[in-house]
Design a protein around this motif. Structure first.
Motif, PDB file in Angstrom:
ATOM      1  N   GLN A  67       0.826  -1.205   0.000  1.00 51.57           N
ATOM      2  CA  GLN A  67       0.000   0.000   0.000  1.00 51.57           C
ATOM      3  C   GLN A  67       0.858   1.252   0.000  1.00 51.57           C
ATOM      4  O   GLN A  67       0.602   2.205  -0.757  1.00 51.57           O
ATOM      5  N   GLY A  71       2.694   1.071  -6.029  1.00 56.54           N
ATOM      6  CA  GLY A  71       3.026   0.815  -7.418  1.00 56.54           C
ATOM      7  C   GLY A  71       4.183   1.621  -7.963  1.00 56.54           C
ATOM      8  O   GLY A  71       4.499   1.528  -9.154  1.00 56.54           O
ATOM      9  N   SER A  96      -2.850 -11.437  -3.094  1.00 55.37           N
ATOM     10  CA  SER A  96      -4.057 -10.760  -2.615  1.00 55.37           C
ATOM     11  C   SER A  96      -3.823  -9.276  -2.361  1.00 55.37           C
ATOM     12  O   SER A  96      -4.776  -8.498  -2.300  1.00 55.37           O
ATOM     13  N   GLY A  98      -1.608  -7.626  -4.354  1.00 59.89           N
ATOM     14  CA  GLY A  98      -1.083  -7.126  -5.614  1.00 59.89           C
ATOM     15  C   GLY A  98       0.389  -7.376  -5.864  1.00 59.89           C
ATOM     16  O   GLY A  98       0.977  -6.778  -6.767  1.00 59.89           O
ATOM     17  N   THR A 100       3.249  -9.915  -7.102  1.00 60.05           N
ATOM     18  CA  THR A 100       3.434 -11.158  -7.841  1.00 60.05           C
ATOM     19  C   THR A 100       4.902 -11.561  -8.001  1.00 60.05           C
ATOM     20  O   THR A 100       5.187 -12.650  -8.491  1.00 60.05           O
TER      21      THR A 100
END
Length: 307
Positions: A67, A71, A96, A98, A100
């Motif tokens: 969070q 990104g 879950s 975000g 990967t």
């Protein structure tokens, strides 16, 4: 999904004075890393005291990290575990929130042979088809010291393995072998060892490093100088930082947290992992190294002392 390159520090886990996870301090750590212009962050890893975290703590902290990063840079989630099923469970928690990118160390219990390591990662990849994997090859006794020839075979058999984090000693020859023989699906090799060997790793073609966080700004400066061809400048940064990194190899998370107190980010050096104590002379030595790096004068009081 962006590739991994540059400086991706492993975030420590901050604790309150009574030993609980400190969520607000974790936010400050992430912001510090982003302010240093890092290229990504890693959590949880060995430097995060991952083995001392409960599953719910680990999940909550990873969600907070994702969070807070928002990104801006890649987040690599540590997902190592004794079994493939446990790794898959960690990977699903990461997905879950975000995340990967997964860093996974093959369990010592499966040995070092190509067939067993391939079977393990094939099971993980099948259970997490959207994940991209960083295979962490750690030295014994914590890791398996897998030979580079075996790693090439495993990476060729499991295309989801996008990177190898090579931490065996000496890492340099292994990095050279991996890059000379890698399959097209292996995007690169990442250096380990706390950036104590980063110039050799970079000279051999490593694309990134995953040091601890306490001097992330120095590591970013070194990385940028290297990539821009200012090799002498990169070496000057390396030489200046190496004494502190040598101490970090001994005092581990306690040193990281001590330095982050000096940098105004943390309030104590509380750890859960068994780690050598910092006594007065050790703190004085660290302070002298920080002064040489131009990092803030020691504060008058340190909450929790050098615990």
């Amino acid at each position: 999904m962006a590739d991994l390159a540059g400086i991706l520090p492993v975030l420590p886990t901050p604790f309150t004075q009574d030993g609980k996870v400190d969520l607000q301090a974790m936010r400050r750590l992430v912001r510090f890393a982003l302010d240093c212009d890092v290229d990504g962050v890693v959590f949880p890893g060995f430097a995060s005291e991952v083995e001392q975290l409960e599953a719910d703590e680990r999940a909550e902290l990873l969600g907070l990290v994702a969070q807070e990063v928002g990104g801006k840079v890649p987040v690599v989630a540590g997902a190592s575990a004794p079994t493939a099923a446990d790794v898959i469970a960690h990977g699903r928690v990461a997905a879950s929130v975000g995340v990967t990118w997964l860093m996974i160390q093959p369990p010592v219990s499966i040995g070092r042979e190509a067939a067993a390591v391939t079977a393990f990662f094939s099971e993980v990849a099948a259970g997490l088809p959207e994940a991209r994997i960083v295979l962490q090859n750690a030295p014994a006794p914590r890791g398996s010291d897998i030979a580079p020839q075996v790693l090439v075979e495993v990476a060729r058999a499991v295309p989801q393995i996008a990177y190898v984090k090579e931490e065996t000693l000496p890492a340099g020859p292994a990095i050279s072998h991996l890059l000379a023989h890698r399959p097209q699906t292996l995007a690169g090799v990442i250096g380990g060892g706390g950036a104590r060997y980063i110039l050799d790793e970079y000279a051999r073609g490593a694309c990134a490093a995953m040091p601890a966080i306490e001097i992330a700004d120095e590591h970013v400066a070194l990385d940028r100088a290297w990539r821009e061809g200012r090799i002498a400048e990169a070496r000057e940064v390396y030489v200046r930082t190496l004494p502190l990194l040598t101490l970090q190899a001994v005092y581990r998370m306690r040193l990281t947290k001590y330095v982050m107190i000096r940098r105004g980010i943390l309030e104590n050096t509380v750890v859960r992992a068994p780690t050598p104590e910092l006594d007065g002379p050790a703190c004085s030595d660290i302070d002298a190294n920080l002064a040489a790096l131009g990092i803030g004068a020691p504060q008058a009081a340190v909450a929790g002392g050098a615990r």
